[in-house]
Design an enzyme around this catalytic site. Structure first.
Site, mmCIF file in Angstrom:
data_model
loop_
_atom_site.group_PDB
_atom_site.id
_atom_site.type_symbol
_atom_site.label_atom_id
_atom_site.label_comp_id
_atom_site.label_asym_id
_atom_site.label_seq_id
_atom_site.Cartn_x
_atom_site.Cartn_y
_atom_site.Cartn_z
ATOM 1 N N HIS A 185 8.257 -30.644 57.463
ATOM 2 C CA HIS A 185 9.024 -29.911 58.146
ATOM 3 C C HIS A 185 10.134 -29.287 57.540
ATOM 4 C CE1 HIS A 185 10.942 -28.658 61.733
ATOM 5 N NE2 HIS A 185 10.035 -28.914 62.529
ATOM 6 N N ARG A 329 -9.729 -15.025 65.377
ATOM 7 C CA ARG A 329 -10.698 -15.747 64.943
ATOM 8 C C ARG A 329 -11.047 -16.747 66.329
ATOM 9 N NH1 ARG A 329 -10.751 -19.742 59.850
ATOM 10 N NH2 ARG A 329 -9.299 -20.988 60.952
ATOM 11 N N ASP A 452 -13.303 -21.998 52.347
ATOM 12 C CA ASP A 452 -14.367 -22.792 52.695
ATOM 13 C C ASP A 452 -15.724 -22.412 51.835
ATOM 14 O OD1 ASP A 452 -13.860 -24.529 54.404
ATOM 15 O OD2 ASP A 452 -13.610 -23.118 56.141
ATOM 16 N N CYS A 499 -9.425 -13.509 53.991
ATOM 17 C CA CYS A 499 -8.390 -14.293 54.795
ATOM 18 C C CYS A 499 -8.117 -15.472 53.952
ATOM 19 C CB CYS A 499 -8.505 -14.269 56.093
ATOM 20 S SG CYS A 499 -9.848 -15.114 56.596
HETATM 21 C C1 PEP Z 1 -11.218 -19.826 54.728
HETATM 22 O O1 PEP Z 1 -11.902 -20.735 54.995
HETATM 23 O O2 PEP Z 1 -11.225 -19.225 53.731
HETATM 24 C C2 PEP Z 1 -10.390 -19.683 55.987
HETATM 25 C C3 PEP Z 1 -9.461 -18.779 55.878
HETATM 26 O O3 PEP Z 1 -10.235 -20.471 56.941
HETATM 27 P P1 PEP Z 1 -9.556 -21.953 57.145
HETATM 28 O O4 PEP Z 1 -8.586 -22.088 55.891
HETATM 29 O O5 PEP Z 1 -8.882 -21.963 58.162
HETATM 30 O O6 PEP Z 1 -10.828 -22.915 56.870
HETATM 31 MG MG MG Z 2 -12.618 -21.569 56.834
#
Ligand code: PEP
Ligand code: MG
Length: 567
Positions: A185, A329, A452, A499
């Site tokens: 925090h 999303r 991911d 992203c």
């Molecule tokens: C990703 O998997 O790159 C992503 C942007 O989603 P998250 O980090 O929320 O899984």
């Molecule tokens: Mg992801």
């Protein structure tokens, strides 16, 4: 020199203000006749204290940042906590202090044991409120940071949310804490106040005394104790350079993200809540490239958030972005992200299990509520919807069909909706990247989720420290998957964004540009630096560089190639 984690960048030189919270000595005693009255008075005083701190903090903080005190007031006003304490006083015939301490410890432990980082952080808020309550029961004074009237660097075990909110930027040049990480925090608060901070600096309290002179190098995470005159000169120069660089980046706020040879890309921000939009705008973001809606679900206390609550949140973001693109999303829950009102089935591999769009297709009642809220909000800006964790075309078709059904229903109900809502997918499962050319015929856009995509390509759990060496977004294998996604999209005239964390990595930018990425979405504070990099590169040169990178053997070779090319 002491070493910690640089949590909020900058350099400060000043005397130490050692903040030591009172140590409370609470013992179990038999209840006297006025325990409940004592408890009631302590709650009243606690609420008054928080209101006073909020008033004083209002000098430095924005409405959004002050919201922390509203959360504290809500906790202090929460009848459940008070009832639990009162129940224990009566049931076990114990003193109010002891009952408060017990209930506080249980509640804090419950939050701390939650896997989710958001809930873990809430434990700090509960600790803060309950500490104040215990001090008030005992009549103990809490140190008043608003009384500081000379330039200092605060040194503490940790800073509570209300400590951080009381900091006056005029006198508090920075802080260093013994515990905490980049997402604690106090670290988040320091970044939003733009105060240099080093956290997780072990032994700092044992090493430093009130009044010692220190240099806080919150770029490298160093604390230099009793520096020499030469050290001071050196760091004053570094401080000047840092300020100049930061200031210089500001001139890019309204500039285009355009290469030397005239190729334009879009730099957008990732957000978790509607209020994060301010950071994106202040840092010159050209859109929101990822709104992680799962926080809305995780913040909801007893049930899935209803359509109205969701509609308000999405509308807020779209309106704030004022016609700029907003990619929202749909629910990405499961894996490590749990809900306290819904029991996910026990699975051997939750990251490979019942989550994200798999969950939404199974529970289409929940999915439809979110889609309706999104479609209604589309009237207020430029909305793109994307589905997370898509593995097969059939999943995409099913999700899209539900979207179309809900859209048709809303239209027939006479609800106003946006002219064109783009519907795309996250490319974060290798199967989707490999089949990108087919997906591109049906999806309006892609956004590559490298966090991911790397995890699934390398078969390496992103939460495991032991295999973290396999987080290799610049490995040629990953670059080839990324190329498949981008080329697949372009073949059908669609756009491709990214992203995952890789999008904001200065080292990856040249290659991603060369591969033809159209949109880079990252944390707001990385946007201006990325813009500076993009504006210093030539797309044609980066295309050649990317081609070379694709033909390397290892990530190390790719990194070396990029570094050499940037010399
Ligand atoms: C990703 O998997 O790159 C992503 C942007 O989603 P998250 O980090 O929320 O899984
Ligand atoms: Mg992801």
């Amino acid at each position: 020199m002491l070493k910690g984690i640089a949590a909020s960048q900058g350099i400060a030189l000043a005397k130490v203000y050692k903040l030591q919270q009172p140590v409370l000595n609470i013992e179990r005693k038999e209840a006297s006749s006025d325990e409940l009255e004592k408890l009631e008075n302590a709650f009243i005083k606690t609420i008054k204290d928080i209101e006073t701190v909020k008033e004083r903090a209002a000098v430095n903080l924005s409405e959004e940042e002050l919201a922390i005190f509203d959360a504290h007031l809500m906790m202090a006003n929460d009848p459940e906590i008070k009832d639990q304490i009162a129940f224990m006083i009566k049931d076990e015939n114990v003193n109010a202090e002891y009952a408060t301490k017990t209930v506080a410890n249980n509640t804090i432990a419950m939050f701390e044991s939650m896997e989710d980082a958001y809930f873990k952080e809430r434990a700090a808020d509960i600790k803060d409120v309950m500490f104040r309550l215990q001090c008030n029961l005992l009549g103990v004074q809490i140190p008043d940071l608003t009384a500081i009237d000379e330039e200092v660097i605060i040194v503490a075990e940790d800073l509570t949310p209300s400590d951080t909110a009381q900091l006056n930027k005029k006198y508090t040049l920075g802080f260093a804490t013994a515990i905490g990480g980049r997402t604690s925090h106090s670290a988040i608060m320091a970044r939003s106040l733009e105060i240099p901070a080093v956290v997780g600096c072990k032994n700092i309290l044992e090493t430093l005394n009130h009044g010692d002179f220190i240099i806080l190098d919150a770029i490298n995470g160093d604390v230099i104790v009793n520096p020499s005159e030469d050290d001071k000169k050196l760091y004053l120069k570094k401080q000047e350079e840092f300020k100049n660089e930061k200031e210089a980046l500001k001139i890019l706020i309204n500039e285009k993200s355009i290469t030397l040879d005239g190729h334009e890309v879009e730099l957008a921000g990732n957000i978790g809540t509607p209020k994060d939009v301010n950071g994106v705008i202040e840092n010159g973001g050209e859109g929101v490239g990822l709104y992680r809606t799962e926080f809305l679900y995780m913040d909801s206390e007893n049930d899935f958030p209803d359509e109205e609550a969701q509609f308000e949140a999405y509308k807020k973001v779209l309106e704030a972005m004022n016609g700029k693109k907003v990619v929202i999303r749909t629910l990405d829950i499961g894996g490590d992200k749990k809900l306290n009102y819904f029991e996910f089935p026990e699975e051997m591999n939750p990251f490979l299990g019942y989550r994200a769009v798999r969950f939404c297709l199974d529970r289409d009642d929940i999915f439809r509520t979110q889609l309706r809220a999104l479609i209604r909000a589309s009237a207020y800006g430029k909305l793109c919807i994307m589905f997370p964790m898509i593995a097969t075309l059939q999943e995409f078709r099913n999700a899209k069909a539900i979207f179309e059904e809900e859209k048709a229903k809303l239209v027939s109900e006479g609800v106003k909706i946006g002219e064109k809502i783009e519907v795309g997918i996250m490319v974060e499962i290798p199967a989707a990247a490999i089949l990108a050319d087919r997906f591109a015929k049906e999806a309006d856009f892609f956004s590559i989720g490298t966090n991911d995509l790397v995890q699934y390509s390398m078969a390496a759990d992103r939460m495991s420290e032991k295999v973290s060496y396999l987080y290799q977004p610049l490995n040629p294998s990953l670059l080839r998957l990324i190329k498949l996604a981008i080329d697949g999209a372009h073949k059908e005239g669609k756009w491709c964004g990214m992203c995952g964390e890789m999008a904001g990595d200065p080292l990856a930018a040249p290659i991603l540009l060369g591969l033809g990425l159209d949109e880079f979405s990252m944390s707001a504070t990385s946007i201006l630096n990325s813009r500076k990099i993009i504006r210093s590169l030539s797309k044609a040169d980066m295309e050649k560089l990317a081609l070379e990178a694709l033909n390397k053997d290892t990530e190390e070779e790719v990194v070396e190639l990029i570094k050499n090319s940037l010399k």
